[in-house]
Enzyme design. Structure first.
Site, short mmCIF file in Angstrom:
data_model
loop_
_atom_site.label_atom_id
_atom_site.label_comp_id
_atom_site.label_asym_id
_atom_site.label_seq_id
_atom_site.Cartn_x
_atom_site.Cartn_y
_atom_site.Cartn_z
N LEU A 27 -17.11 -1.34 2.29
CA LEU A 27 -18.00 -0.35 1.66
C LEU A 27 -17.97 -0.47 0.14
CD1 LEU A 27 -17.17 2.76 3.88
CD2 LEU A 27 -18.93 1.01 4.21
N CYS A 28 -17.41 -1.56 -0.36
CA CYS A 28 -17.27 -1.75 -1.81
C CYS A 28 -16.65 -0.51 -2.46
CB CYS A 28 -18.60 -2.14 -2.45
SG CYS A 28 -18.36 -2.99 -4.01
N TYR A 43 0.85 -1.20 0.00
CA TYR A 43 0.00 0.00 0.00
C TYR A 43 0.89 1.25 0.00
CZ TYR A 43 -3.78 -3.22 1.38
OH TYR A 43 -4.68 -4.26 1.44
#
Ligand SMILES: NC(=O)c1ccc[n+]([C@@H]2O[C@H](COP(=O)([O-])OP(=O)(O)OC[C@H]3O[C@@H](n4cnc5c(N)ncnc54)[C@H](OP(=O)(O)O)[C@@H]3O)[C@@H](O)[C@H]2O)c1
Length: 324
Positions: free
Chosen positions: A204-205, A57
């Site tokens: 939360l997609c 990330y």
């Protein structure tokens, strides 16, 4: 805050974990470190002790920011990070070899400013490396006390069975939210049957279940939602319509927001923890609304009907998989 147990970790773990992918900036159109640090500290203040990150990330940046935010508060946090991706030329690819793991653990400990990682997860299965090598190396780190608990991510049950012959497994991290439910068929029942905790990622997609998305919402830079198939025609209109229908259901039936419904739904599916990605403190404001109520079998059936009515061309999260 609801809590649960993860084998190997002594303290109770919050059933909402803070996801810090966007905090790394990469694939999310950039990042503001100062806001990220305030977000992580606000999460701790709100009772979220699980902080999920990964070396990939932001190519180390998310872990570094997590390390800075937890400086002086390390003992309040359960740090979950990952291993077994590398990124030559900025392109993530899988590498679950023992040599890669030995290098990555030291890099992660340094960036996170800690002497141990609470939960260490293989980020993606690497079919080129035998489970014995990957799991064996993690078992060694576990015995040495550098990691307290072992997880895998994006594994199927057969891959987990293989892995467990060589190391104790506590967690599987998988995509799971109201719009992405493939694990209902295999990983979730397997986890229930074998005592694993499921870390549900993309709760939360990628914001579709936050209530914020509109037909004209724009994304900038390298934001992954510019290429995420769910955010492209013809899918986007269908997912927006489904989100609107769910929002109405949550408001009428419970007086709750779509976001609270999305989290509650995950928590009511079994041994789950919802990984909620946030990068600004105000994004955590709705947390309490997810607790103190439950979805009945009738509610779940009503939700399934709304999904089926609105999403006629479903599409999954496979676009995120790194090069094998
Ligand atoms: N193991 C894996 O392979 C894997 C893969 C993906 C994710 N994960 C983990 O799961 C975590 C969560 O997934 P995710 O970050 O991909 O996505 P997510 O939780 O589905 O969505 C996060 C995004 O939703 C928006 N959002 C959050 N709170 C909001 C609020 N209150 N109001 C409006 N919008 C809000 C934000 O987007 P904006 O800031 O753009 O508004 C945020 O970046 C990750 O951070 C990571 O830790 C793991």
């Amino acid at each position: 805050m609801e809590t649960t147990r993860i084998a190997g970790i002594e303290r109770p773990v919050s059933r909402i974990g803070l996801g810090t992918w966007a905090i790394g900036g990469w694939m999310w159109g950039g990042t503001d470190d100062e806001a990220s640090i305030r977000t992580i500290r606000k999460a701790l203040d709100a009772g979220i002790n699980l902080i999920d990150t990964a070396p990939v990330y932001g190519f180390g940046h998310s872990e570094e920011v997590v390390g800075r935010a937890l400086d002086g508060r390390r003992d309040q946090a359960v740090i979950a990070t990952k291993v077994a991706l590398e990124w030559p030329d900025g392109k993530p690819q899988r590498n679950a070899s023992a040599a890669r793991i030995r290098q990555e653990i030291e890099d992660s400990l340094r960036r996170l400013r800690t002497d141990h990682i609470d939960l260490y997860q293989v980020h993606w299965p690497d079919e080129r490396v035998p489970a014995e090598e990957t799991a064996g190396e993690l078992a060694r780190l576990h015995r040495d006390g550098k990691i307290l608990s072992i997880g895998v991510s994006n594994y199927d049950p057969a891959q987990m069975e293989d892995f467990r012959r060589f190391a104790p497994l506590a967690v599987v991290q998988s995509p799971y939210n109201l719009f992405e439910r493939a694990i209902d068929a295999d990983v979730l029942p397997y986890a229930r049957d074998t005592g694993l905790t499921v870390l549900a990622y993309g709760a939360l997609c990628r914001g579709l279940l936050s209530g914020r998305m509109r037909a004209d919402t724009a994304f900038t830079g390298d934001d992954l939602r510019r290429s995420d198939p769910k955010f492209q025609p013809p899918h986007y209109a269908q997912y927006l319509a489904a989100a609107r229908a769910l929002q109405g259901f949550a408001a009428q039936r419970f007086g709750k927001s779509l976001l609270a419904l999305a989290i509650r739904w995950i928590l009511d599916q079994g041994p789950t923890i919802a990984l909620w990605g946030a990068r600004r403190p105000d994004q955590l404001d709705g947390i309490d609304a997810a607790f103190g109520w439950h979805l009945s079998a009738q509610d779940l059936a009503a939700i399934d009907r709304l999904l089926a009515e609105n999403i006629t061309d479903p599409v999954g999260p496979e676009f995120m998989a790194p090069t094998p």
